[in-house]
Design a protein around this motif. Structure first.
Motif, PDB file in Angstrom:
ATOM      1  N   ASP A 226       0.817  -1.020  -0.020  1.00 43.11           N
ATOM      2  CA  ASP A 226       0.072  -0.127  -0.075  1.00 43.11           C
ATOM      3  C   ASP A 226       0.857   1.354   0.046  1.00 43.11           C
ATOM      4  OD1 ASP A 226       0.993  -0.264   2.432  1.00 43.11           O
ATOM      5  OD2 ASP A 226      -0.886  -0.051   3.660  1.00 43.11           O
ATOM      6  N   SER A 227       1.959   1.063  -0.589  1.00 39.96           N
ATOM      7  CA  SER A 227       2.858   2.284  -0.565  1.00 39.96           C
ATOM      8  C   SER A 227       3.466   2.843   0.687  1.00 39.96           C
ATOM      9  CB  SER A 227       2.550   3.363  -1.249  1.00 39.96           C
ATOM     10  OG  SER A 227       2.134   2.978  -2.766  1.00 39.96           O
ATOM     11  N   THR A 248       2.167   6.759   5.102  1.00 38.73           N
ATOM     12  CA  THR A 248       1.896   6.490   3.832  1.00 38.73           C
ATOM     13  C   THR A 248       2.531   7.439   2.857  1.00 38.73           C
ATOM     14  OG1 THR A 248      -0.058   7.916   4.002  1.00 38.73           O
ATOM     15  CG2 THR A 248      -0.474   5.740   4.405  1.00 38.73           C
ATOM     16  N   THR A 249       2.802   7.151   1.725  1.00 37.04           N
ATOM     17  CA  THR A 249       3.629   7.780   0.666  1.00 37.04           C
ATOM     18  C   THR A 249       2.820   8.239  -0.597  1.00 37.04           C
ATOM     19  OG1 THR A 249       4.637   6.228  -0.441  1.00 37.04           O
ATOM     20  CG2 THR A 249       5.727   7.078   1.674  1.00 37.04           C
ATOM     21  N   THR A 250       3.112   9.192  -1.180  1.00 39.59           N
ATOM     22  CA  THR A 250       2.733   9.288  -2.635  1.00 39.59           C
ATOM     23  C   THR A 250       3.293   8.506  -3.701  1.00 39.59           C
ATOM     24  OG1 THR A 250       4.042  11.051  -3.136  1.00 39.59           O
ATOM     25  CG2 THR A 250       2.042  11.668  -2.006  1.00 39.59           C
ATOM     26  N   MET A 251       4.214   7.624  -3.248  1.00 37.32           N
ATOM     27  CA  MET A 251       4.985   6.872  -4.254  1.00 37.32           C
ATOM     28  C   MET A 251       4.451   5.589  -4.652  1.00 37.32           C
ATOM     29  SD  MET A 251       8.668   7.779  -2.569  1.00 37.32           S
ATOM     30  CE  MET A 251       9.754   6.680  -4.027  1.00 37.32           C
ATOM     31  N   LEU A 252       5.111   4.722  -5.465  1.00 31.88           N
ATOM     32  CA  LEU A 252       4.641   3.385  -5.764  1.00 31.88           C
ATOM     33  C   LEU A 252       5.316   2.624  -4.474  1.00 31.88           C
ATOM     34  CD1 LEU A 252       5.359   3.081  -9.582  1.00 31.88           C
ATOM     35  CD2 LEU A 252       3.119   3.181  -8.456  1.00 31.88           C
ATOM     36  N   PRO A 253       4.898   1.155  -4.404  1.00 31.98           N
ATOM     37  CA  PRO A 253       5.166   0.400  -3.213  1.00 31.98           C
ATOM     38  C   PRO A 253       6.783   0.157  -3.095  1.00 31.98           C
ATOM     39  CG  PRO A 253       3.143  -0.397  -4.510  1.00 31.98           C
ATOM     40  CD  PRO A 253       3.646   0.594  -5.258  1.00 31.98           C
TER      41      PRO A 253
ATOM     42  N   SER B 142      -2.073  13.237  -3.783  1.00 34.88           N
ATOM     43  CA  SER B 142      -1.673  12.120  -3.157  1.00 34.88           C
ATOM     44  C   SER B 142      -0.785  11.039  -4.067  1.00 34.88           C
ATOM     45  CB  SER B 142      -3.071  10.948  -2.645  1.00 34.88           C
ATOM     46  OG  SER B 142      -3.781  11.560  -1.602  1.00 34.88           O
ATOM     47  N   GLY B 143      -0.629  11.522  -5.269  1.00 34.96           N
ATOM     48  CA  GLY B 143       0.284  10.370  -5.969  1.00 34.96           C
ATOM     49  C   GLY B 143      -0.409   9.324  -6.307  1.00 34.96           C
ATOM     50  N   GLN B 144       0.612   8.475  -6.999  1.00 37.82           N
ATOM     51  CA  GLN B 144       0.163   6.852  -7.413  1.00 37.82           C
ATOM     52  C   GLN B 144      -0.335   6.168  -6.127  1.00 37.82           C
ATOM     53  OE1 GLN B 144       3.517   6.818 -10.060  1.00 37.82           O
ATOM     54  NE2 GLN B 144       2.360   6.319 -11.720  1.00 37.82           N
ATOM     55  N   GLY B 145       0.606   6.570  -5.031  1.00 34.31           N
ATOM     56  CA  GLY B 145       0.255   5.793  -3.847  1.00 34.31           C
ATOM     57  C   GLY B 145      -1.130   5.645  -3.526  1.00 34.31           C
ATOM     58  N   VAL B 148      -2.666   2.726  -5.682  1.00 31.54           N
ATOM     59  CA  VAL B 148      -2.109   1.518  -5.153  1.00 31.54           C
ATOM     60  C   VAL B 148      -2.711   1.120  -3.961  1.00 31.54           C
ATOM     61  CG1 VAL B 148       0.005   0.468  -4.408  1.00 31.54           C
ATOM     62  CG2 VAL B 148       0.177   1.996  -6.157  1.00 31.54           C
ATOM     63  N   ARG B 149      -2.891   2.137  -2.969  1.00 32.97           N
ATOM     64  CA  ARG B 149      -3.663   1.874  -1.864  1.00 32.97           C
ATOM     65  C   ARG B 149      -4.951   1.265  -2.075  1.00 32.97           C
ATOM     66  NH1 ARG B 149      -0.173   5.522   0.262  1.00 32.97           N
ATOM     67  NH2 ARG B 149      -1.183   7.427  -0.327  1.00 32.97           N
ATOM     68  N   SER B 152      -4.843  -2.379  -2.969  1.00 29.66           N
ATOM     69  CA  SER B 152      -4.580  -3.308  -1.778  1.00 29.66           C
ATOM     70  C   SER B 152      -5.627  -3.441  -0.642  1.00 29.66           C
ATOM     71  CB  SER B 152      -2.991  -3.130  -1.523  1.00 29.66           C
ATOM     72  OG  SER B 152      -3.190  -1.964  -0.676  1.00 29.66           O
TER      73      SER B 152
END
Lengths: 367, 157
Positions: A226-227, A248-253, B142-145, B148-149, B152
């Motif tokens: 969930d990054s 939590t981040t704004t990045m990819l996991p 919030s970006g790509q995160g 992805v969240r 998941s």
């Protein structure tokens, strides 16, 4: 702050491990394990260890003994014993699992190693002198799915495991005849084999790709799909943790993480560059900075394009512009980083980490 | 072509301990959340609408996203979705970024869930453009995160 990078072909690297003197690098890629001589400016292939017949998923060099453990999707683990003439003699370890082995690590005292697998089990393996044989014991409950990573506590008894059932767990891997009775830790006082000492989930769930204990062993951090990065501070046996911090981040996991010190973590994954998190149980944690930040790299926009190229573009696309034609990423790694490892440290803090990725590169980052 | 029917055999049924019941997949963070009834969610919707008529778009949205009925029945979830879609479609497009920036990061993650769910229901066909505008603004922050969240997270709205 300089980073050194080596491109070793285009085959994805599953895992890597440096020897204690950093003179040898072992790479797990495809069905083989490649040993590189890293003393020169360019890494040179010294030898390949062939013994698996499916993708090798993990490799780990024991720092003192120099033994190498590898595991593979062919459900086997091999221990490679170094001989005086520089060759290695493999010994098969009976893991007794019916799915792929996914991850293997030596315990810090090098008497045991743990292998995670898709059979919802962790095999803890140790050498039995009387039979001259590596034997394995299974940690099964309450794993509900594939184990993606295992990481040892500094006391060589506790084991952290990240799993695709989105739980990060702490187990006891105490083997009576091998280990001395460990001193009590915040994770538990009496810890017979397979005791579950902790079980944590990130709020948004997701596969736990990697989990690791802090240098003192008194905190656990894990990265999930969930990054986010989650840091857990236990308060004592059978008690709810003193603090669980989820960033939590704004990045990819992230796929992998390394503790730099008690207050710093570096994590990397699908965004192809490592980031550093800073914090503590009191102040909480936050993303501090990116290493090899793609936003700070200047795009090489001033590239001259030839007249031929311009007409070719016009022919193909109807426009002469070939901007954004450059398909390389601004980061050093050109694809997902699959593994981070501590490379060098000074004064109790890790100063360099090594990374490998799907792009077949080995990079040593100053952090 | 080879017979592929063997792939349809659920081999895990033969090994009872391999079966995972849907209840076991409920994340522990919401396991103790009491389900909301239809009447409760409707009166909650009324209070949100009252805030909307006063022009409190940001507060109405934060309130609606702060308390999603994760453990409730599909009927309750559908009512809550309608409430949220109503809020989203009444906000002027120029105000969207301001409101998104005011939300907490958890609320933005929840908003993404409702945006994707909204895109999947027939009632939203008239406002797809609005949902896409919200999606763009949320991802900017919030970006790509956040995406992805959403993928998941097992706390479904």
């Amino acid at each position: 702050m300089s980073h050194s990078s080596q491109s070793l072909g285009h085959v994805p690297i599953e895992d890597h491990s440096f020897s204690a003197d950093r003179g040898t690098l072992a790479l797990a890629r495809d069905i083989g394990v490649e040993l590189y001589d890293t003393s020169g400016p360019k890494y040179t292939l010294r030898t390949s260890l062939a013994g698996h017949d499916k993708t090798v998923t993990a490799v780990d060099i024991a720092l003192q003994s120099g033994r190498i453990v590898t595991c593979s999707q062919d459900r086997n683990a091999l221990v490679w014993e170094p001989a005086a003439d520089g060759t290695y003699k493999p010994t098969l370890v009976l893991l007794r699992i019916n799915r792929a082995a996914t991850f293997a690590r030596w315990s810090p005292d090098e008497k045991k190693f743990a292998v995670g697998s898709g059979a919802r089990a962790i095999a803890v393996c140790y050498f039995e002198e009387e039979n001259d044989w590596w034997v394995s014991r299974h940690i099964k409950k309450p794993l509900r799915s594939t184990v993606l990573s295992v990481e040892w506590h500094p006391n060589s008894v506790l084991l952290a495991a990240g799993s695709t059932d989105s739980h990060a767990r702490v187990f006891s891997a105490f083997v009576k005849d091998v280990d001395a009775r460990p001193a009590p830790t915040v994770w538990g006082e009496r810890v017979p084999f397979q005791t579950l000492c902790g079980d944590f989930v990130s709020p948004a769930g997701g596969w736990v790709h990697d989990a690791a204990f802090s240098p003192s062993g008194n905190a656990l951090a894990f990265v999930s799909h969930d990054s986010s990065v989650t840091v857990v501070y236990p308060s004592g046996p059978e008690q709810p943790p003193a603090a669980i911090v989820n960033i939590t981040t704004t990045m990819l996991p992230f796929i992998s993480l390394v503790w730099l010190s008690e207050n710093e973590i570096v994590a990397a994954g699908h965004d192809c560059h490592p980031v550093v998190f800073v914090g503590s149980d009191q102040q909480g944690w936050q993303l501090d900075h990116s290493v090899d930040d793609p936003l700070k790299v200047k795009k090489s926009s001033g590239k001259e394009s030839s007249a031929l190229n311009m007409f070719r573009q016009m022919d193909l696309k109807g426009t002469p512009t070939s901007a954004s034609e450059d398909s390389t990423l601004p980061t050093i790694h050109q694809n997902t980083i699959t593994k981070l490892r501590a490379y060098a440290s000074s004064g109790g803090r890790v100063t360099k980490v090594s990374s490998t990725g799907v792009d077949g590169r080995v990079v040593i980052f100053s952090v | 072509m080879a017979n592929v029917n063997f792939r349809r055999i659920n081999i895990d049924i033969l090994e009872p301990e391999n079966n995972i019941a849907p209840e076991e997949l409920v994340p522990p963070s919401i396991a103790n959340l009491p389900p909301a009834s239809v009447a409760e969610i409707q009166s909650f919707g009324q209070s949100v609408r009252a805030a909307l008529s006063r022009g409190d778009h940001a507060d109405a949205l934060a309130a609606a996203l702060g308390n999603p009925p994760y453990t409730s029945s599909e009927e309750v979830k559908a009512i809550h979705l309608t409430t949220i879609l109503e809020i989203l479609s009444t906000v002027k497009s120029t105000d969207i970024s301001k409101i998104v920036e005011k939300l907490s990061s958890e609320d933005r993650d929840t908003l993404i869930k409702y945006l994707y769910k909204g895109m999947g229901v027939p009632e939203s066909h008239g406002i797809s453009g609005v949902l896409l505008a919200w999606h763009e603004k949320v991802i900017e922050v919030s970006g790509q995160g956040a995406i992805v969240r959403f993928l998941s997270d097992r706390r479904m709205v």
